[in-house]
Design an enzyme around this catalytic site. Structure first.
Site: not given
Ligand code: MN
Length: 448
Positions: A160, A223, A270
Site C-alpha cells: 500500500n 497506487e 487537519d
Molecule cells: Mn491503498
C-alpha cells in the site's frame, strides 16, 4: 510548454536519457519546481527561517508555491500543488476537465523495478530526524509533523502507498495516524495479529503525479500502477533494505511499524483548520535515511489549499462515476468552503424527476466522509458559490427537496460528528422541477 501552460509529458520527453534510471522519473520533482520558477509562479525565500512556525507561517500568508532555501539550513518546498490551476497544468487539461481526466484512468499502468536510484546519493544509518526541516505548524500542535510523507508498506504480498500525518516523537521515532479502515491500518493490524512488525518506507519529494496518485483511493496495492497510468509512463521503483519498493524521491525514510507500541498522537490541525484531538496511535521506528545531495523537503501546510486539494480532488472522480451510474453527470466539485471534503456540488443533466435525489444517494455512497451535497443543473456554475446559492434559493422547497439521513458513517475530521463516528448527511436537490421547467429559466439579454 504550450500556451504558457506547463506540460509534464512534454518536458518529461525532453529530458529522456539512457541512464539506468530515467531522468523523467528521478528529476520530475525538481523539474516541476523549475517549471514553476520559469513560469513566474514560484516564490523563493533565501534568508534563513525556522521550521518552527516561521516557514509554515510564511507559506500560509503567501498561499502560492514557495521554495525555502534555508529552513534550519535545509531546503523545503510548500504549496507545491496549491491550486486547481497547478493540477490542471500537471495533467495538461483545462481546470473543469480535471475530473474527466481522472475518472477515465484505470490503475493498470506499468511499474519497473530498477537497481539504483539517485535517492541513494546519501545514506545515513545514524538516524536523526531533527536534521530534516520537519515543521511545527500551529500553536497547539503536539510536535513537528511530516505532512507529505507517502507511507509505503507491504505485508503478506499486499502493498500500500498513502499519505499519513506523522508526528515526530523522537530522533528516530514517529507516531502515525492510521485511520481505520484505510489500507495501512489494515496491513499493520494483520501483521500485528501475527506478532510481526510492518516494514515501511516513507517517501518525500517524488514526482508530484505519483504523490497525487497515492492520495487516490484505488484498489489495494494499485497506487503506483495508477500513477503510471495517470502519467502515461512506467513508474520506476527501487527496493529498500527491508524489501519495500519505492519510487525515486528526494528523501526516503526506512523503518517499521512496531507490533504493539503506541504513543500519543496530536493535537494536529487537519483539513477543517481545527484541532484534531490526541489519540493513541502506532509508532514507526526509522532505521535508515536515504536522500539526494542537498535534498528538497516537501511540506504540506495543514488546512492549506494543497492539503485540501490532495484530500478532496481524488474523490471527485469517484463521485462523478457513481452519479454517472444513476443519471447524466456533468461535473462535480468538493468546494473549498466545505474544506474540499465535507461539501460537494454535483451538476447533472436532469432527465426525469427524482434524478436529483438519486444523485444525492450516489454521491454519499461514493465518498463516505461527505456530509452535505447540493445537486444543480447545467446552467449553474459549480465553481461559483453565489451561483450555487442562487440554485438553492430559487429551486428548493424545503419539505420536498431536502434529504436528511441520520446515523450514517461520517468523517472523523468533522468537529460536529458523533463520538462513534456517525453523522447526519443532508442532500439538497436544487434542480429545476421538470413539470414547470420554464419557471426556472434564467433570463438572458438578446444576443446581437
Ligand atoms: Mn491503498
Amino acid at each position: 510548454m504550450s500556451n504558457g501552460r506547463f506540460d509534464l509529458h512534454e518536458y518529461n520527453n525532453k529530458y529522456l536519457s539512457p541512464h539506468p534510471f530515467s531522468i523523467k522519473d528521478t528529476m520530475s520533482f525538481r523539474n516541476f519546481i523549475d517549471q514553476l520558477r520559469s513560469t513566474g509562479k514560484l516564490i523563493e525565500i533565501t534568508h534563513p527561517v525556522s521550521s518552527k512556525f516561521e516557514a509554515p507561517g510564511i507559506a500560509k500568508e503567501k498561499g502560492a508555491p514557495i521554495l525555502f532555501h534555508d529552513v534550519d539550513g535545509k531546503k523545503a518546498i510548500m504549496n507545491l500543488l496549491g491550486s486547481r490551476d497547478e493540477l490542471a497544468a500537471m495533467f495538461s487539461v483545462p481546470k473543469d476537465g480535471i475530473i474527466e481526466r481522472l475518472a477515465n484512468v484505470s490503475p493498470d499502468g506499468e511499474t519497473k523495478i530498477v537497481s539504483d536510484s539517485p535517492t541513494k546519493e546519501v545514506i545515513e544509518t545514524d538516524v536523526d530526524l531533527t536534521k530534516l526541516p520537519i515543521m511545527k505548524h500551529f500553536e497547539r500542535d503536539g510536535s513537528a509533523y511530516i505532512t507529505a510523507g507517502i507511507v509505503v508498506s507491504e505485508y503478506d504480498g499486499t502493498m500500500n502507498a498513502s499519505i499519513h500525518r506523522l508526528m515526530v516523537i523522537g530522533k528516530d521515532k514517529l507516531a502515525a495516524r492510521l485511520v481505520p479502515p484505510r489500507h495501512t491500518y489494515l496491513l499493520h493490524k494483520n501483521a500485528a495479529a501475527k506478532g510481526e512488525q510492518l516494514p515501511v518506507a516513507i517517501v518525500l519529494g517524488a514526482d508530484p503525479t505519483i504523490t497525487f496518485a497515492t492520495t487516490t483511493r484505488v484498489p489495494v496495492g494499485k497506487e503506483f500502477e495508477y500513477a503510471a497510468a495517470l502519467r502515461g509512463s512506467p513508474v520506476e521503483l527501487f527496493e529498500c533494505d527491508n524489501g519495500i519498493k519505492v519510487p525515486h524521491a528526494e528523501i526516503v525514510l526506512e523503518g517499521y511499524i512496531d507490533v504493539e507500541e503506541v504513543a500519543d498522537e496530536g493535537p494536529f490541525v487537519d483539513i477543517t483548520g481545527t484541532y484534531d484531538h490526541v489519540r493513541k496511535e502506532p509508532v514507526i521506528h526509522i532505521t535508515k535515511i536515504m536522500h539526494r545531495k542537498d535534498p528538497i523537503y516537501h511540506g504540506i501546510l495543514p488546512a492549506g489549499a494543497e492539503h485540501l486539494l490532495m484530500m478532496g480532488v481524488p474523490y471527485e472522480p469517484k463521485i462523478y462515476n457513481a452519479v454517472g451510474e444513476v443519471t447524466t453527470v456533468k461535473n462535480v466539485v468538493l468546494t473549498e468552503g466545505g474544506c474540499c471534503y465535507l461539501h460537494a456540488v454535483v451538476q447533472i443533466d436532469k432527465q426525469t424527476e427524482g434524478d436529483g435525489k438519486n444523485a444525492i444517494m450516489a454521491a454519499f455512497a461514493a465518498h463516505t466522509s461527505l456530509k452535505h451535497v447540493v445537486v444543480v443543473d447545467e446552467d449553474i456554475d459549480i465553481f461559483n458559490p453565489n451561483d450555487v446559492e442562487f440554485a438553492i434559493a430559487t429551486r428548493v422547497k424545503g419539505d420536498s427537496d431536502i434529504m436528511i439521513i441520520p446515523g450514517v458513517r461520517g468523517s472523523s475530521l468533522d468537529p460536529r460528528g458523533a463520538p462513534d463516528g456517525t453523522s447526519t448527511k443532508v442532500g439538497i436537490d436544487a434542480t429545476k422541477v421538470l413539470a414547470n421547467v420554464e419557471d426556472f429559466e434564467r433570463a438572458k439579454m438578446p444576443q446581437e
